[in-house]
Design a protein around this motif. Structure first.
Motif, PDB file in Angstrom:
ATOM      1  N   GLU A 184      17.413  -5.092  -4.439  1.00  0.00           N
ATOM      2  CA  GLU A 184      15.958  -5.244  -4.283  1.00  0.00           C
ATOM      3  C   GLU A 184      15.222  -4.422  -5.328  1.00  0.00           C
ATOM      4  N   ALA A 185      15.676  -3.193  -5.559  1.00  0.00           N
ATOM      5  CA  ALA A 185      15.046  -2.338  -6.575  1.00  0.00           C
ATOM      6  C   ALA A 185      15.138  -2.989  -7.942  1.00  0.00           C
ATOM      7  N   GLU A 192      11.123   4.034  -1.258  1.00  0.00           N
ATOM      8  CA  GLU A 192      10.832   2.716  -0.708  1.00  0.00           C
ATOM      9  C   GLU A 192      11.958   2.198   0.166  1.00  0.00           C
ATOM     10  N   GLY A 193      13.148   2.808   0.062  1.00  0.00           N
ATOM     11  CA  GLY A 193      14.270   2.388   0.888  1.00  0.00           C
ATOM     12  C   GLY A 193      14.823   1.017   0.515  1.00  0.00           C
ATOM     13  N   VAL A 228       0.840  -1.208   0.000  1.00  0.00           N
ATOM     14  CA  VAL A 228       0.000   0.000   0.000  1.00  0.00           C
ATOM     15  C   VAL A 228       0.871   1.254   0.000  1.00  0.00           C
ATOM     16  N   ARG A 229       1.934   1.267   0.813  1.00  0.00           N
ATOM     17  CA  ARG A 229       2.835   2.425   0.826  1.00  0.00           C
ATOM     18  C   ARG A 229       3.481   2.618  -0.536  1.00  0.00           C
ATOM     19  N   GLU A 243      11.357   5.635 -11.609  1.00  0.00           N
ATOM     20  CA  GLU A 243      11.183   4.399 -10.855  1.00  0.00           C
ATOM     21  C   GLU A 243      12.431   4.082 -10.041  1.00  0.00           C
ATOM     22  N   ALA A 244      13.609   4.240 -10.613  1.00  0.00           N
ATOM     23  CA  ALA A 244      14.853   3.957  -9.890  1.00  0.00           C
ATOM     24  C   ALA A 244      14.967   4.851  -8.654  1.00  0.00           C
ATOM     25  N   LEU A 245      14.725   6.147  -8.820  1.00  0.00           N
ATOM     26  CA  LEU A 245      14.816   7.078  -7.692  1.00  0.00           C
ATOM     27  C   LEU A 245      13.785   6.749  -6.623  1.00  0.00           C
ATOM     28  N   ARG A 246      12.572   6.463  -7.045  1.00  0.00           N
ATOM     29  CA  ARG A 246      11.518   6.178  -6.070  1.00  0.00           C
ATOM     30  C   ARG A 246      11.772   4.874  -5.325  1.00  0.00           C
ATOM     31  N   LEU A 247      12.180   3.842  -6.018  1.00  0.00           N
ATOM     32  CA  LEU A 247      12.450   2.565  -5.348  1.00  0.00           C
ATOM     33  C   LEU A 247      13.572   2.715  -4.327  1.00  0.00           C
ATOM     34  N   PHE A 248      14.625   3.420  -4.703  1.00  0.00           N
ATOM     35  CA  PHE A 248      15.786   3.553  -3.831  1.00  0.00           C
ATOM     36  C   PHE A 248      15.514   4.512  -2.673  1.00  0.00           C
TER      37      PHE A 248
END
Length: 171
Positions: free
Chosen positions: A135-136, A129-130, A20-21, A121-126
Motif C-alpha cells: 500500500e505504501a 499510517e499503518g 485528514v489524518r 515518506e517510507a517511515l511515515r507511510l509504514f
C-alpha cells in the motif's frame, strides 16, 4: 444525484478521515483540512480513474494527497526562510533548556527531518499510517520491492542519525 455523484460521496465518506489524518501527520494539522479538500476536489475531477475496490481507493487518494502535502511543504519552507530572515533582525534571548522525554522526541524528529524525503515518506507511510509495504508503494508511486528497500535503508539511516545525536540502541 447522479450515479457519479453517489460514487464520489461514498468514496468521500469512506476515506475523508484517513486523508485528514495522513495530511495532519505530515503538515500543520490546521492546514490538513485544506489539503483534504484539495485532494477530494482532484479526486472528483479524476473520478473515472478511481479504482473499483475500497482498499485501493485509499491508496489512490493518499497518492493524490501526497502531492498536495508536498506543495504545502514547499510553501512552508518558503515562509520559514522568510521568517528566518525577518527574525535575524531581532533574535530573542536564550530559551531555558528542557530535558527528559521532550529532548528525546526533539532528537527523534530532528533525526527524521535530516533524512532524505523518500526515507521520511517510507517511515511515515509504514509506521504512522499503518500501511503495508504494498500500500505504501502505491501511495509513493513505486514498486513494493522499491518501498521495502527504502524502508530498510530509512531505518538504518534513522538509527545512524540518532547515534550521531548521542542516542544509542535501547537508550
Amino acid at each position: 444525484m447522479t450515479e457519479e455523484d453517489e460514487r464520489f460521496a461514498a468514496i468521500y465518506h469512506r476515506n475523508y478521515s484517513c486523508v485528514v489524518r495522513y495530511a495532519s501527520r505530515r503538515i500543520d494539522p490546521d492546514v490538513a483540512g485544506d489539503v483534504a479538500a484539495r485532494t477530494f476536489a482532484d479526486a472528483y475531477r479524476r473520478l473515472a480513474q478511481a479504482p473499483g475496490d475500497e482498499s485501493a481507493e485509499r491508496v489512490w487518494l493518499l497518492g493524490i494527497a501526497r502531492g498536495h502535502v508536498s506543495n504545502e511543504r514547499r510553501g512552508r519552507r518558503r515562509r520559514r526562510a522568510l521568517d528566518e530572515r525577518v527574525m535575524a533582525w531581532r533574535a530573542p534571548a536564550g530559551v531555558p533548556p528542557v530535558d527528559g522525554e521532550v529532548i528525546t522526541r526533539l532528537a527523534f524528529h530532528q533525526a527524521l527531518g535530516r533524512l532524505p524525503g523518500n526515507d521520511r515518506e517510507a517511515l511515515r507511510l509504514f509506521y504512522w499510517e499503518g500501511l503495508s509495504v504494498e500500500e505504501a508503494a502505491g501511495v509513493a508511486g513505486c514498486r513494493a520491492g522499491t518501498m521495502a528497500t527504502r524502508l530498510s535503508r530509512a531505518r538504518t539511516r534513522l538509527r545512524e542519525q540518532l547515534r550521531a545525536s548521542g542516542f544509542g540502541e535501547g537508550g
